[in-house]
Design a protein around this motif. Structure first.
Motif, short mmCIF file in Angstrom:
data_model
loop_
_atom_site.label_atom_id
_atom_site.label_comp_id
_atom_site.label_asym_id
_atom_site.label_seq_id
_atom_site.Cartn_x
_atom_site.Cartn_y
_atom_site.Cartn_z
N ARG A 142 4.79 -4.97 -2.74
CA ARG A 142 3.88 -4.23 -1.60
C ARG A 142 3.93 -4.82 -0.26
O ARG A 142 3.90 -4.30 0.84
CB ARG A 142 2.49 -4.29 -2.16
N SER A 145 4.85 -3.56 3.23
CA SER A 145 3.88 -3.64 4.32
C SER A 145 4.58 -4.20 5.58
O SER A 145 4.62 -3.89 6.84
CB SER A 145 2.75 -4.57 4.00
N LYS A 173 9.36 0.86 -2.98
CA LYS A 173 8.37 1.61 -3.64
C LYS A 173 8.68 2.32 -5.09
O LYS A 173 7.82 2.07 -6.08
CB LYS A 173 8.09 2.99 -2.63
N HIS A 176 -9.67 5.77 -1.55
CA HIS A 176 -8.54 4.83 -1.99
C HIS A 176 -7.66 4.86 -0.58
O HIS A 176 -7.01 3.90 -0.53
CB HIS A 176 -7.72 6.01 -2.69
N GLN A 177 -7.74 5.78 0.34
CA GLN A 177 -6.83 5.55 1.44
C GLN A 177 -7.49 4.29 2.18
O GLN A 177 -6.71 3.60 2.89
CB GLN A 177 -6.86 6.84 2.41
N ARG A 228 -8.83 1.86 0.85
CA ARG A 228 -8.42 0.48 -0.02
C ARG A 228 -6.90 0.28 0.28
O ARG A 228 -6.49 -0.82 0.52
CB ARG A 228 -8.56 0.74 -1.38
N ILE A 229 -6.16 1.22 0.48
CA ILE A 229 -4.74 1.00 1.07
C ILE A 229 -4.60 0.33 2.11
O ILE A 229 -3.77 -0.66 2.55
CB ILE A 229 -3.99 2.29 0.90
N LYS A 236 -5.51 -3.40 2.37
CA LYS A 236 -4.32 -4.12 1.79
C LYS A 236 -3.39 -4.35 2.72
O LYS A 236 -2.74 -5.57 2.91
CB LYS A 236 -3.71 -3.50 0.54
N ARG A 237 -3.11 -3.46 3.46
CA ARG A 237 -2.04 -3.81 4.63
C ARG A 237 -2.48 -4.66 5.73
O ARG A 237 -1.89 -5.45 6.29
CB ARG A 237 -1.73 -2.43 5.19
N ASN A 286 -11.67 0.99 -8.11
CA ASN A 286 -10.21 1.53 -8.44
C ASN A 286 -10.04 1.21 -9.98
O ASN A 286 -9.40 2.11 -10.63
CB ASN A 286 -9.10 0.73 -7.61
#
Length: 531
Positions: free
Chosen positions: A279, A283, A305, A428-429, A431-432, A435-436, A471
């Motif tokens: 991941r 990124s 991916k 959830h978006q 959350r992503i 992370k990035r 999550n």
């Protein structure tokens, strides 16, 4: 052994008053089935580039260390090898940085007995300083049949060794079937290109684990280790070009250092850290796309991916067993339904790890590794670069780093607007995006004073934990539906209902905590601005 100057990321050019570089071994190791090694030996490709017929030798090597493995803790290995009637003592270091290079010193000995004082090189002496000779003990042995050929390539000379044999301790052994590609002249990228051409002939795996590491594992009877917290060694003196190489090389190293543990499955951290590494890699490739718009970036992201996706089920079942089943077992140790639930989840976990091993053995995984390694070594993002791109690459990294973190931060703020009204998919978006942002911050954090960066990092971590809990609840519910859909066992259904009720109460109470952490995150001061 000749000194080869490695073409690896972030190689710094020293001044004229610096000492000469230590001897380096630059080597790429590949694993294969014994029958595939035989096929490759006879391949026309190899015959075409071989400078001669090659040589065959029997190599017996004794590896030495103190009873408490003082040399291993220093990151060095000491061996004495018999080659015919000769005896050679070798000292090797761990990999230096994120490339393929390792320090290596060799000296002839009169017998199969270690003599650390025989090394003349000051660095070798320093690595062995304070290790008493009389404390050295023979820990394990390698017995190898080696066929060596010198390959003459357009841009390099490579020693190609086919090794078969065993690694042995007093009561255990491990078979060896591998290829070692050692650079004698030229650039490191040639090793990766050669390995890719081998991959077109037979299935191969890149191996990050040396014979010495495997021997130590046999002695200690322990599973492969896990690499955590791979800090990126950026400095403000680096250019954008150097920083790209450093970040991507560290992502690759983080992935490959955890591949053995992920395949073994004994430590859940292995597959988790490998997924994190992939991941982070995706990124990083996305972060740098506007700076270096290379078409290779998209291919690398897609393949990373795929590989990360193959690891997902194993990780999900690990989390379910540790975060959901284990707490219930401690609360209700006599409940038979919990035991049924664990057994069903363990079967799914085993299937997940079978899928991990299948993906790692897939030539597609090897091709991704080798392609990324080759692209990094020759800095392939420069290919067909415009004048503006080449100019941007020689600028200091500081300015670009701030812009990239700010861009990631804006995406979080945009996606998280009106967080209380967002549905689960929209959250959830967010959350992503978090992370990035976290990965971007981790990549470039060494460029900023820790006093400024730490408060932001702390609050970001708290917010991620709040999102992560939700999550985990959603994932656990999906996994429970899968388990109950495949079984009519009433004990399993009763345990699943207990888990769902427990999670429902937890999810309801975590909503206000999430919103509070979001407000605190929005209030924390950005560390990448000069204000």
């Amino acid at each position: 052994m000749p000194i080869v100057q490695p073409d690896r990321p972030n190689e710094q050019t020293g001044g004229g008053d610096q000492p000469p570089p230590a001897p380096l071994e630059i080597e790429l190791k590949l694993r294969a089935a014994s029958e595939d090694l035989e096929r490759l030996r006879r391949a026309e490709l190899l015959t075409r580039v071989a400078a001669g017929p090659g040589t065959a030798r029997s190599l017996t090597s004794f590896y030495y260390d103190t009873p408490d493995c003082a040399l291993q803790r220093r990151g060095v290995t000491l061996r004495v090898r018999r080659i015919g009637q000769r005896f050679v003592q070798t000292l090797k270091t761990e990999r230096r940085g994120d490339g393929l290079a390792r320090g290596e010193w060799e000296v002839a000995l009169p017998a199969m007995v270690p003599a650390p004082d025989a090394f003349d090189d000051p660095e070798a002496k320093a690595l062995l300083d304070g290790v008493p000779v009389d404390a050295l003990a023979h820990l394990f042995t390698t017995r190898i049949q080696r066929e060596t050929r010198i390959l003459s390539l357009p841009d390099a000379v490579v020693e190609c060794a086919f090794d078969t044999g065993t690694i042995e301790t007093r009561d255990a052994s491990d078979p060896v079937a591998e290829i070692e590609l050692e650079l004698k002249e030229g650039r490191t990228a040639a090793l990766y290109r050669l390995a890719l051409s081998f991959l077109d002939e037979v299935p191969l795996r890149v191996s990050e684990v040396t014979k010495a590491e495997r021997g130590y594992r046999l002695v200690a009877r322990r599973p492969p280790g896990v690499m955590y917290d791979p800090k990126t060694p950026l400095t403000s003196r680096m250019t954008v070009d150097e920083a790209i190489a450093t970040v991507l090389a560290r992502c690759l190293r983080h992935w490959t250092a955890n591949e053995a543990a992920a395949e073994d499955g004994g430590d859940p951290g292995g597959v988790h850290q490998m997924r994190v590494a992939l991941r982070r890699l995706r990124s990083a490739l996305a972060l740098f796309k506007k700076t270096v718009p290379s078409p290779t970036l998209d291919w690398l992201r897609d393949e990373a991916k795929w590989l990360a996706g193959a690891l997902g089920p194993a990780r999900d079942w690990d989390v379910f067993l540790n975060a959901t089943v284990a707490p219930l077992e401690s609360l209700r140790p006599e409940d038979p339904g919990i035991g049924v639930l664990r057994a069903a989840a363990m079967r799914q976990r085993e299937a997940g790890y079978a899928a991990v091993r299948q993906a790692l053995a897939d030539p597609r995984c090897t091709r991704l590794h080798l392609t990324l390694g080759e692209w990094l070594e020759r800095r392939g993002w420069r290919d067909h670069a415009s004048t503006a791109t080449l100019t941007a690459l020689v600028e200091p990294i500081d300015g670009l780093a701030g812009r990239l973190i700010a861009r990631a931060h804006r995406k979080v703020a945009t996606r998280g607007r009106h967080l209380a009204q967002l549905d689960p998919h929209q959250r959830h978006q967010v959350r992503i995006a978090l992370k990035r942002l976290r990965y971007a911050m981790d990549f470039f954090r060494p460029l900023y004073p820790d006093k400024r960066a730490k408060p932001f990092a702390t609050q970001l971590s708290r917010l991620q934990d709040a999102f992560g809990h939700l999550n985990d609840v959603a994932t656990a519910e999906a996994l429970l539906q899968r388990l109950t859909g495949e079984s009519a066992d009433p004990a399993l259904h009763r345990a699943a209902g207990m888990v769902l009720g427990w999670h429902a109460r937890g999810a309801e109470s975590s909503g206000p905590e999430l919103l509070a952490q979001w407000d605190a995150f929005r209030a924390v001061r950005p560390f990448w601005t000069r204000e």
